[in-house]
Design a protein around this motif. Sequence first.
Motif, PDB file in Angstrom:
ATOM      1  N   LEU A  81       0.825  -1.208   0.000  1.00 32.49           N
ATOM      2  CA  LEU A  81       0.000   0.000   0.000  1.00 32.49           C
ATOM      3  C   LEU A  81       0.858   1.256   0.000  1.00 32.49           C
ATOM      4  CD1 LEU A  81      -2.693  -0.873   2.709  1.00 32.49           C
ATOM      5  CD2 LEU A  81      -3.119  -0.559   0.266  1.00 32.49           C
ATOM      6  N   ASP A  82       1.958   1.204   0.746  1.00 35.98           N
ATOM      7  CA  ASP A  82       2.820   2.371   0.944  1.00 35.98           C
ATOM      8  C   ASP A  82       4.278   1.915   0.942  1.00 35.98           C
ATOM      9  OD1 ASP A  82       4.157   4.630   1.721  1.00 35.98           O
ATOM     10  OD2 ASP A  82       3.169   4.828   3.671  1.00 35.98           O
ATOM     11  N   PRO A  83       4.940   1.983  -0.223  1.00 34.82           N
ATOM     12  CA  PRO A  83       6.325   1.496  -0.320  1.00 34.82           C
ATOM     13  C   PRO A  83       7.302   2.200   0.619  1.00 34.82           C
ATOM     14  CG  PRO A  83       5.376   1.833  -2.497  1.00 34.82           C
ATOM     15  CD  PRO A  83       4.416   2.427  -1.520  1.00 34.82           C
ATOM     16  N   ASP A  84       6.928   3.361   1.123  1.00 34.50           N
ATOM     17  CA  ASP A  84       7.808   4.083   2.043  1.00 34.50           C
ATOM     18  C   ASP A  84       7.525   3.769   3.511  1.00 34.50           C
ATOM     19  OD1 ASP A  84       9.111   5.452  -0.048  1.00 34.50           O
ATOM     20  OD2 ASP A  84       7.491   6.918  -0.147  1.00 34.50           O
ATOM     21  N   ALA A  85       6.591   2.853   3.772  1.00 32.55           N
ATOM     22  CA  ALA A  85       6.227   2.520   5.147  1.00 32.55           C
ATOM     23  C   ALA A  85       7.439   1.986   5.911  1.00 32.55           C
ATOM     24  CB  ALA A  85       5.111   1.476   5.149  1.00 32.55           C
ATOM     25  N   ARG A  86       7.531   2.375   7.170  1.00 30.50           N
ATOM     26  CA  ARG A  86       8.621   1.932   8.037  1.00 30.50           C
ATOM     27  C   ARG A  86       8.030   1.102   9.169  1.00 30.50           C
ATOM     28  NH1 ARG A  86      11.230   7.984   8.489  1.00 30.50           N
ATOM     29  NH2 ARG A  86      11.904   8.153   6.312  1.00 30.50           N
ATOM     30  N   ALA A  87       8.607  -0.077   9.376  1.00 31.15           N
ATOM     31  CA  ALA A  87       8.067  -0.978  10.396  1.00 31.15           C
ATOM     32  C   ALA A  87       9.190  -1.715  11.111  1.00 31.15           C
ATOM     33  CB  ALA A  87       7.106  -1.979   9.765  1.00 31.15           C
ATOM     34  N   LEU A  88       8.934  -2.011  12.369  1.00 34.44           N
ATOM     35  CA  LEU A  88       9.816  -2.820  13.204  1.00 34.44           C
ATOM     36  C   LEU A  88       9.045  -4.044  13.677  1.00 34.44           C
ATOM     37  CD1 LEU A  88      11.441  -0.194  15.584  1.00 34.44           C
ATOM     38  CD2 LEU A  88      12.740  -1.923  14.349  1.00 34.44           C
ATOM     39  N   VAL A  89       9.703  -5.184  13.703  1.00 36.78           N
ATOM     40  CA  VAL A  89       9.100  -6.376  14.287  1.00 36.78           C
ATOM     41  C   VAL A  89       9.554  -6.494  15.740  1.00 36.78           C
ATOM     42  CG1 VAL A  89       9.208  -8.897  14.299  1.00 36.78           C
ATOM     43  CG2 VAL A  89       8.759  -7.690  12.171  1.00 36.78           C
ATOM     44  N   LEU A  90       8.602  -6.789  16.624  1.00 36.57           N
ATOM     45  CA  LEU A  90       8.900  -7.090  18.023  1.00 36.57           C
ATOM     46  C   LEU A  90       8.384  -8.497  18.289  1.00 36.57           C
ATOM     47  CD1 LEU A  90       9.881  -6.162  20.827  1.00 36.57           C
ATOM     48  CD2 LEU A  90       7.574  -5.311  21.250  1.00 36.57           C
ATOM     49  N   SER A  91       9.285  -9.429  18.616  1.00 31.86           N
ATOM     50  CA  SER A  91       8.885 -10.833  18.679  1.00 31.86           C
ATOM     51  C   SER A  91       9.500 -11.564  19.862  1.00 31.86           C
ATOM     52  CB  SER A  91       9.306 -11.540  17.380  1.00 31.86           C
ATOM     53  OG  SER A  91       8.992 -12.911  17.428  1.00 31.86           O
ATOM     54  N   SER A  92       8.797 -12.594  20.315  1.00 30.27           N
ATOM     55  CA  SER A  92       9.352 -13.480  21.344  1.00 30.27           C
ATOM     56  C   SER A  92      10.353 -14.460  20.731  1.00 30.27           C
ATOM     57  CB  SER A  92       8.233 -14.255  22.040  1.00 30.27           C
ATOM     58  OG  SER A  92       7.483 -14.993  21.096  1.00 30.27           O
ATOM     59  N   SER A  93      10.372 -14.564  19.406  1.00 30.06           N
ATOM     60  CA  SER A  93      11.296 -15.471  18.730  1.00 30.06           C
ATOM     61  C   SER A  93      12.690 -14.870  18.655  1.00 30.06           C
ATOM     62  CB  SER A  93      10.796 -15.770  17.308  1.00 30.06           C
ATOM     63  OG  SER A  93      11.802 -16.445  16.561  1.00 30.06           O
ATOM     64  N   GLU A  94      13.700 -15.661  19.009  1.00 32.22           N
ATOM     65  CA  GLU A  94      15.089 -15.229  18.920  1.00 32.22           C
ATOM     66  C   GLU A  94      15.779 -15.833  17.697  1.00 32.22           C
ATOM     67  OE1 GLU A  94      16.832 -16.364  22.622  1.00 32.22           O
ATOM     68  OE2 GLU A  94      15.785 -14.803  23.761  1.00 32.22           O
ATOM     69  N   SER A  95      14.981 -16.332  16.745  1.00 29.75           N
ATOM     70  CA  SER A  95      15.532 -17.015  15.587  1.00 29.75           C
ATOM     71  C   SER A  95      16.048 -16.036  14.533  1.00 29.75           C
ATOM     72  CB  SER A  95      14.446 -17.905  14.955  1.00 29.75           C
ATOM     73  OG  SER A  95      14.845 -18.363  13.687  1.00 29.75           O
ATOM     74  N   THR A  96      17.276 -16.260  14.075  1.00 32.42           N
ATOM     75  CA  THR A  96      17.810 -15.454  12.980  1.00 32.42           C
ATOM     76  C   THR A  96      17.002 -15.669  11.705  1.00 32.42           C
ATOM     77  OG1 THR A  96      19.393 -17.233  12.488  1.00 32.42           O
ATOM     78  CG2 THR A  96      20.171 -15.425  13.878  1.00 32.42           C
ATOM     79  N   ILE A  97      16.379 -16.843  11.580  1.00 31.83           N
ATOM     80  CA  ILE A  97      15.539 -17.123  10.414  1.00 31.83           C
ATOM     81  C   ILE A  97      14.328 -16.202  10.415  1.00 31.83           C
ATOM     82  CG2 ILE A  97      14.072 -18.867   9.311  1.00 31.83           C
ATOM     83  CD1 ILE A  97      16.039 -20.978  10.433  1.00 31.83           C
ATOM     84  N   ASP A  98      13.706 -16.032  11.587  1.00 27.77           N
ATOM     85  CA  ASP A  98      12.560 -15.128  11.695  1.00 27.77           C
ATOM     86  C   ASP A  98      12.970 -13.693  11.411  1.00 27.77           C
ATOM     87  OD1 ASP A  98      10.466 -16.891  12.218  1.00 27.77           O
ATOM     88  OD2 ASP A  98      10.904 -16.960  14.355  1.00 27.77           O
ATOM     89  N   ALA A  99      14.133 -13.297  11.928  1.00 29.43           N
ATOM     90  CA  ALA A  99      14.606 -11.935  11.685  1.00 29.43           C
ATOM     91  C   ALA A  99      14.835 -11.691  10.200  1.00 29.43           C
ATOM     92  CB  ALA A  99      15.895 -11.689  12.472  1.00 29.43           C
ATOM     93  N   ALA A 100      15.481 -12.651   9.533  1.00 23.61           N
ATOM     94  CA  ALA A 100      15.750 -12.490   8.101  1.00 23.61           C
ATOM     95  C   ALA A 100      14.457 -12.486   7.292  1.00 23.61           C
ATOM     96  CB  ALA A 100      16.667 -13.613   7.620  1.00 23.61           C
ATOM     97  N   ARG A 101      13.503 -13.338   7.670  1.00 19.07           N
ATOM     98  CA  ARG A 101      12.221 -13.382   6.946  1.00 19.07           C
ATOM     99  C   ARG A 101      11.473 -12.065   7.104  1.00 19.07           C
ATOM    100  NH1 ARG A 101       6.831 -15.279   7.919  1.00 19.07           N
ATOM    101  NH2 ARG A 101       7.325 -15.739  10.101  1.00 19.07           N
ATOM    102  N   SER A 102      11.505 -11.505   8.310  1.00 16.23           N
ATOM    103  CA  SER A 102      10.834 -10.230   8.566  1.00 16.23           C
ATOM    104  C   SER A 102      11.446  -9.114   7.725  1.00 16.23           C
ATOM    105  CB  SER A 102      10.927  -9.874  10.052  1.00 16.23           C
ATOM    106  OG  SER A 102      10.305 -10.858  10.841  1.00 16.23           O
ATOM    107  N   GLU A 103      12.763  -9.108   7.640  1.00 19.24           N
ATOM    108  CA  GLU A 103      13.428  -8.061   6.881  1.00 19.24           C
ATOM    109  C   GLU A 103      13.213  -8.231   5.382  1.00 19.24           C
ATOM    110  OE1 GLU A 103      17.332  -8.291   8.585  1.00 19.24           O
ATOM    111  OE2 GLU A 103      16.691  -7.284  10.437  1.00 19.24           O
ATOM    112  N   ARG A 104      13.103  -9.479   4.925  1.00 16.49           N
ATOM    113  CA  ARG A 104      12.761  -9.693   3.506  1.00 16.49           C
ATOM    114  C   ARG A 104      11.363  -9.166   3.196  1.00 16.49           C
ATOM    115  NH1 ARG A 104      15.018 -14.829   4.292  1.00 16.49           N
ATOM    116  NH2 ARG A 104      12.951 -15.785   4.333  1.00 16.49           N
TER     117      ARG A 104
END
Length: 215
Positions: A81-104
Amino acid sequence: MTKLSTTQRPIRVMVVDDHPVLRSGLARLLGLERDIAVIAEASSGKQAVAEWNACRPDVALVDLLMPVMDGAETIARIRRLDPDARALVLSSSESTIDAARSERAGACGYLTKESDSRDIAEAIREVFAGHTGVRRGSLRGPASGVEGILTSRESEVLALLREGASNAAIGRKLAISELTVKSHIRSMMDKLQATDRTALVARAFDLGLLKAAAR
């Protein structure tokens, strides 16, 4: 705490979390920061997309592990909807896989829930300033590689789940009890940090586990 000048407006934040107590508590703590204003809250990914459309905050703080539409998919939809949107994920998961997926998916950063309110506020400021790859908290990868996460029996159950088979049908196919099938599914949901069967299959696709299971 950052001080506001007389002309500077607060950073407008939306908090997204399906747990009402956590969501309201986080909003209250962020509201104590003089340079941050929580202008919207959402309890689901669908509501978050609608709220973003309605108020266009500066930064969204999004829980990752939500049912139906998780945080990564929520951020991806917001950015469509908005290519300039800025977002942060806050998660109970400490997985680098989750972090990389979120950033993708378009997240500008990834915070684990061990982060305190000062860490979260500072990460919001960094993202608002245009930074990406912002991380707080301890992250860890799988101990023995992705394909070592599941047992061979769990992989068999997973492959049948992908086909839409019921617990009873899986039990008949694998000659195990329905109770055992449920136990395997619960174990996989814990390992992959999925909230339901649909999320489990989606998570397995993300990690490449279904491809391995279907061989």
